[in-house]
Enzyme design. Structure first.
Site, PDB file in Angstrom:
ATOM      1  N   HIS A   1      28.124  39.317  50.777  1.00  8.82           N
ATOM      2  CA  HIS A   1      27.220  38.942  49.684  1.00  8.82           C
ATOM      3  C   HIS A   1      26.050  38.078  50.119  1.00  8.82           C
ATOM      4  O   HIS A   1      25.164  37.789  49.316  1.00  8.82           O
ATOM      5  CB  HIS A   1      28.001  38.225  48.578  1.00  8.82           C
ATOM      6  CG  HIS A   1      29.038  39.103  47.958  1.00  8.82           C
ATOM      7  ND1 HIS A   1      28.753  40.011  46.978  1.00  8.82           N
ATOM      8  CD2 HIS A   1      30.356  39.245  48.232  1.00  8.82           C
ATOM      9  CE1 HIS A   1      29.853  40.662  46.642  1.00  8.82           C
ATOM     10  NE2 HIS A   1      30.842  40.219  47.391  1.00  8.82           N
TER      11      HIS A   1
ATOM     12  N   SER B   1      33.010  36.112  47.030  1.00  8.85           N
ATOM     13  CA  SER B   1      32.648  37.245  46.187  1.00  8.85           C
ATOM     14  C   SER B   1      32.855  36.990  44.696  1.00  8.85           C
ATOM     15  O   SER B   1      32.174  37.596  43.876  1.00  8.85           O
ATOM     16  CB  SER B   1      33.444  38.482  46.607  1.00  8.85           C
ATOM     17  OG  SER B   1      34.829  38.234  46.564  1.00  8.85           O
TER      18      SER B   1
ATOM     19  N   LYS C   1      25.998  46.643  49.343  1.00 11.38           N
ATOM     20  CA  LYS C   1      25.570  45.663  48.329  1.00 11.38           C
ATOM     21  C   LYS C   1      24.051  45.512  48.394  1.00 11.38           C
ATOM     22  O   LYS C   1      23.356  46.408  47.951  1.00 11.38           O
ATOM     23  CB  LYS C   1      26.380  44.390  48.505  1.00 11.38           C
ATOM     24  CG  LYS C   1      27.824  44.680  48.050  1.00 11.38           C
ATOM     25  CD  LYS C   1      28.864  43.676  48.365  1.00 11.38           C
ATOM     26  CE  LYS C   1      30.199  44.234  47.838  1.00 11.38           C
ATOM     27  NZ  LYS C   1      31.358  43.576  48.399  1.00 11.38           N
TER      28      LYS C   1
HETATM   29  C1  LIG Z   1      32.657  44.085  48.659  1.00  5.64           C
HETATM   30  C2  LIG Z   1      33.263  43.277  49.728  1.00  5.64           C
HETATM   31  C3  LIG Z   1      33.795  43.871  50.865  1.00  5.64           C
HETATM   32  C4  LIG Z   1      33.942  45.365  50.984  1.00  5.64           C
HETATM   33  O1  LIG Z   1      32.743  45.996  51.222  1.00  5.64           O
HETATM   34  P1  LIG Z   1      32.603  47.545  50.840  1.00  5.64           P
HETATM   35  O2  LIG Z   1      31.433  48.004  51.638  1.00  5.64           O
HETATM   36  O3  LIG Z   1      32.401  47.601  49.376  1.00  5.64           O
HETATM   37  O4  LIG Z   1      33.873  48.219  51.245  1.00  5.64           O
HETATM   38  C5  LIG Z   1      34.228  43.058  51.876  1.00  5.64           C
HETATM   39  N1  LIG Z   1      34.178  41.715  51.772  1.00  5.64           N
HETATM   40  C6  LIG Z   1      33.690  41.112  50.683  1.00  5.64           C
HETATM   41  C7  LIG Z   1      33.645  39.624  50.633  1.00  5.64           C
HETATM   42  C8  LIG Z   1      33.238  41.867  49.605  1.00  5.64           C
HETATM   43  O5  LIG Z   1      32.809  41.274  48.494  1.00  5.64           O
END
Ligand SMILES: *Cc1c(COP(=O)(O)O)cnc(C)c1O
Length: 390
Positions: A209, A181, A238
């Site tokens: 991602h 991330s 995302k």
């Molecule tokens: C953003 C993220 C999450 C959390 O996801 P949300 O739906 O925002 O709670 C989990 N793992 C990774 C690698 C992330 O970047």
């Protein structure tokens, strides 16, 4: 004895002194990829809406229809008050995207990670985790009570050594982000998969991602690399432009989670509008593949121009572009100069990233125009020269 209240104040003062304190910034939305941030009208290079789907007319229309027919809230947890049919359709689509038997949607990716690790591992088990894994995976480990081995970032050799040594554990899980991330690079999933099979471990991949962005049809990092995870975790928050998390795996695994996962059982389900939006986005993964090509093309252009300008950019090709500055102070200064010129690229500091690797985390989206990126690259170069970073 210092009072509890005094100790919180002392800790905040310590964070401020080393410029690691955090504050919320005001944000007024001005349309796709645009907002006023702390009073500065800006183009945003800060979000994870990689395909621009959160403002796609089909996605908004689907959410609006669900709002009209279902209202704003799910009103209770999925087990208590019934399971809207939108879930069935969405979970089928997610399972097929990830080529798994079944999937389960959670209120967020964070909760999905807490659920998977706390349910699939417990005291007497062992987790092997990449050092750069997302914080929610580390929180899931803490909740599990399992022991932990952290291997060097993306280093399958180091992991192999740990798998060979170590005392026996009942169950062993290899856990990694698919696309990392904060660094935007990929886990070596082919080798991790091989190690998982050889050493009888489950391979768990958090592809927050990668999903929607890479792999055939946006299927994610494992498919992109020709690897297979036992359990694929993702988010709908995302590239899918909505809110929620999900886990894809065998039917049995999903049934197990429904029965055991406290972050699933003891929380209210998603608003139906979020489910409808995610479902519409999954259709667009298929119908508008140009969005993936577009965001990766912008990412490639940004990376090569930043390298040519003398920035420190680790190798990669995803829409997450880390611009390493080193100290928290340098990252904050560069981010602020850019903001004052109408480009918002957030500074990321420890503990979100390792010491001495504070950075600007720039993300591009299919919703950015060429001129948006050109402006951002010019502003970055000017601001970095002013602050002595290049
Ligand atoms: C953003 C993220 C999450 C959390 O996801 P949300 O739906 O925002 O709670 C989990 N793992 C990774 C690698 C992330 O970047």
């Amino acid at each position: 004895m210092p009072s509890a209240r005094r100790s919180y104040a002392t800790e905040l003062e310590r964070l401020e002194a080393v410029r690691l304190d955090r504050r919320l910034r005001s944000q007024e939305c001005l349309g796709p990829m645009r907002a006023t941030i702390d009073g500065f009208k800006s183009i945003l290079f800060s979000g994870n809406d990689y395909l621009g789907l959160s403002t796609h007319p089909d996605v908004i229309a689907a959410a609006a229809r669900a709002l009209d027919s279902h209202g704003c809230s799910a009103a209770a947890s999925r087990l208590v008050s019934g399971n809207p049919s939108l879930y069935g359709e969405l979970e089928e689509n997610l399972a097929s995207l990830k080529e798994k038997e079944a999937a389960l949607v959670f209120p967020s990716g964070y909760l999905a990670n807490l659920a998977v690790l706390s349910v699939l591992a417990g005291p007497g088990d062992r987790l092997f985790m990449d050092r750069f894994n997302h914080a929610s995976l580390y929180d899931g480990w803490q909740l599990s009570g399992a022991s932990l081995k952290r291997y060097r970032h993306a280093d399958a050799d180091h992991l192999e050594g740990q798998l060979k040594k170590g005392s026996p554990a009942a169950r062993r899980l290899i856990v990694t982000d698919g696309v990392f991330s904060m660094d935007g690079d990929l886990a070596p999933l082919v080798r991790l998969g091989r190690l998982a099979r050889r050493h009888v471990c489950l391979l768990v991949v958090d592809d927050a991602h990668g999903t929607g962005v890479i792999g055939p049809g946006g299927s994610g990092t494992a498919a992109h690399l020709g690897a297979k995870a036992d359990i694929d975790i993702g988010t709908l928050s995302k590239a899918a432009g909505s809110l929620g998390g999900f886990v894809a795996g065998s039917r049995e695994m999903i049934h197990f989670l429904v029965n055991k996962a406290r972050p699933f059982i003891f929380t209210t389900g998603l608003p139906p509008a979020s489910l409808a939006a995610a479902l519409a986005s999954l259709r667009l993964f298929e119908q508008e593949p140009w969005r993936r090509e577009r965001v990766l093309e912008l990412a490639g252009r940004a990376r090569s121009r930043l390298l040519a300008a003398g920035f420190d950019i680790p190798a990669g090709f995803t829409p997450i572009i880390p611009i390493i500055t080193g100290s928290p102070d340098s990252a904050l200064r560069l981010s602020q100069r850019c903001l004052e010129r109408g480009v918002f690229i957030p500074a990321i500091r420890p503990p979100a990233v390792p010491k001495n690797s504070a950075r600007l985390r720039m993300t591009v989206s299919a919703a950015h125009a060429d001129v948006d990126l050109d402006l951002a690259l010019d502003v970055l170069a000017t601001s970095a020269m002013e602050t002595g970073i290049i």
